[in-house]
Write an enzyme that holds these catalytic residues in place. Structure first.
Site, PDB file in Angstrom:
ATOM      1  N   GLY A  35      62.536  26.923  14.760  1.00  0.00           N
ATOM      2  CA  GLY A  35      62.477  28.256  15.343  1.00  0.00           C
ATOM      3  C   GLY A  35      63.884  28.793  15.525  1.00  0.00           C
ATOM      4  N   ARG A  36      64.047  29.675  16.487  1.00  0.00           N
ATOM      5  CA  ARG A  36      65.349  30.301  16.731  1.00  0.00           C
ATOM      6  C   ARG A  36      66.439  29.259  16.989  1.00  0.00           C
ATOM      7  NH1 ARG A  36      67.719  31.640  21.366  1.00  0.00           N
ATOM      8  NH2 ARG A  36      65.819  31.245  22.546  1.00  0.00           N
ATOM      9  N   ILE A  37      66.165  28.300  17.848  1.00  0.00           N
ATOM     10  CA  ILE A  37      67.169  27.284  18.185  1.00  0.00           C
ATOM     11  C   ILE A  37      67.371  26.325  17.012  1.00  0.00           C
ATOM     12  CG2 ILE A  37      67.680  25.346  19.714  1.00  0.00           C
ATOM     13  CD1 ILE A  37      66.206  26.982  21.927  1.00  0.00           C
ATOM     14  N   ARG A  48      54.767  22.860  12.437  1.00  0.00           N
ATOM     15  CA  ARG A  48      53.338  22.921  12.102  1.00  0.00           C
ATOM     16  C   ARG A  48      53.060  23.544  10.745  1.00  0.00           C
ATOM     17  NH1 ARG A  48      51.324  25.591  17.546  1.00  0.00           N
ATOM     18  NH2 ARG A  48      53.025  26.871  16.840  1.00  0.00           N
ATOM     19  N   ARG A  50      62.690  19.254  25.203  1.00  0.00           N
ATOM     20  CA  ARG A  50      62.166  18.917  26.532  1.00  0.00           C
ATOM     21  C   ARG A  50      62.102  17.397  26.616  1.00  0.00           C
ATOM     22  NH1 ARG A  50      63.493  23.273  27.797  1.00  0.00           N
ATOM     23  NH2 ARG A  50      62.184  25.076  28.146  1.00  0.00           N
ATOM     24  N   ASP A  58      70.114  15.820  26.175  1.00  0.00           N
ATOM     25  CA  ASP A  58      70.379  16.967  27.043  1.00  0.00           C
ATOM     26  C   ASP A  58      69.270  17.098  28.080  1.00  0.00           C
ATOM     27  OD1 ASP A  58      71.883  19.428  27.668  1.00  0.00           O
ATOM     28  OD2 ASP A  58      70.122  20.473  26.910  1.00  0.00           O
ATOM     29  N   GLU A  60      62.823  14.279  34.690  1.00  0.00           N
ATOM     30  CA  GLU A  60      63.950  14.908  35.375  1.00  0.00           C
ATOM     31  C   GLU A  60      63.592  15.185  36.832  1.00  0.00           C
ATOM     32  OE1 GLU A  60      65.164  18.327  33.129  1.00  0.00           O
ATOM     33  OE2 GLU A  60      65.952  17.103  31.540  1.00  0.00           O
ATOM     34  N   HIS A  91      71.440  19.181  30.515  1.00  0.00           N
ATOM     35  CA  HIS A  91      71.406  20.648  30.508  1.00  0.00           C
ATOM     36  C   HIS A  91      72.769  21.286  30.328  1.00  0.00           C
ATOM     37  CE1 HIS A  91      67.178  20.707  31.366  1.00  0.00           C
ATOM     38  NE2 HIS A  91      67.373  19.833  32.324  1.00  0.00           N
TER      39      HIS A  91
END
Length: 176
Positions: free
Chosen positions: A16-18, A38, A95, A119, A124, A142
């Site tokens: 995606g964007r990232i 997917r 995540r 990260d 968490e 993060h």
């Protein structure tokens, strides 16, 4: 450092964007880009793999950049880490629950996985104590988005979404 990274095949889970931003940056180091998501997209410079296991088996570095869902919880499990292998490196910027963390610790300690850059963490703010003592792990909770450019892009995205909402246009980043 560049010599250690140049030419390595980078697999990205979630283009995606990232994921696309990561792909663009690693191309600058002459790194071939593989990806899994997917649905196959029309990215002529990148190689699509229909499973995460196949992606890991054909990558030196595996970057997790997909959204978290029931389907992506523990998408990186023992089998995927075994496919990445003792010279492979896992980077999780998505995540924490994307990665089976107890299995990750085991793979790193036993040398079944070469290294990890984390990260985010599964539980968490708790980070497994054993990760602090390993030489093959970089922990950056993060901080991956802590550049001026990234923070400005995040703020611009928020403002763009607010503007789209007020103007009753489609959001730039859809809410799922």
């Amino acid at each position: 450092m560049v010599d250690l990274f140049s030419g390595k095949t980078v697999g990205i889970i979630g283009l995606g964007r990232i994921g696309l931003a990561i792909a663009t940056r690693v191309e600058a180091f002459d790194c071939p880009v593989n990806y899994y998501q997917r649905t196959k997209k029309d990215y002529p410079n990148y190689t699509y793999y229909p499973s995460v296991l196949e992606l890991a088996a054909n990558s030196d570095v595996l970057v997790v950049a997909c959204p978290l869902s029931e389907q992506t919880r523990h998408i990186v499990n023992r089998e995927v880490m075994e496919a990445l292998g003792p010279k492979g490196v896992l980077i999780n910027i998505g995540r924490g629950p994307h990665v089976d963390e107890p299995e990750l610790v085991s793979a790193l300690v036993e040398g079944r996985l070469g290294g990890a850059g984390l990260d985010v963490f599964e539980d968490e703010p708790d980070v497994p104590e054993s990760l602090f003592t390993l030489d093959n792990v970089v922990l950056a909770p993060h901080m991956g988005s802590g550049t001026h450019e990234t923070r400005k892009a995040m703020a611009d995205l928020v403002l763009g979404n607010l503007e789209a909402h007020v103007l009753k246009k489609p959001l730039l980043s859809p809410v799922i």
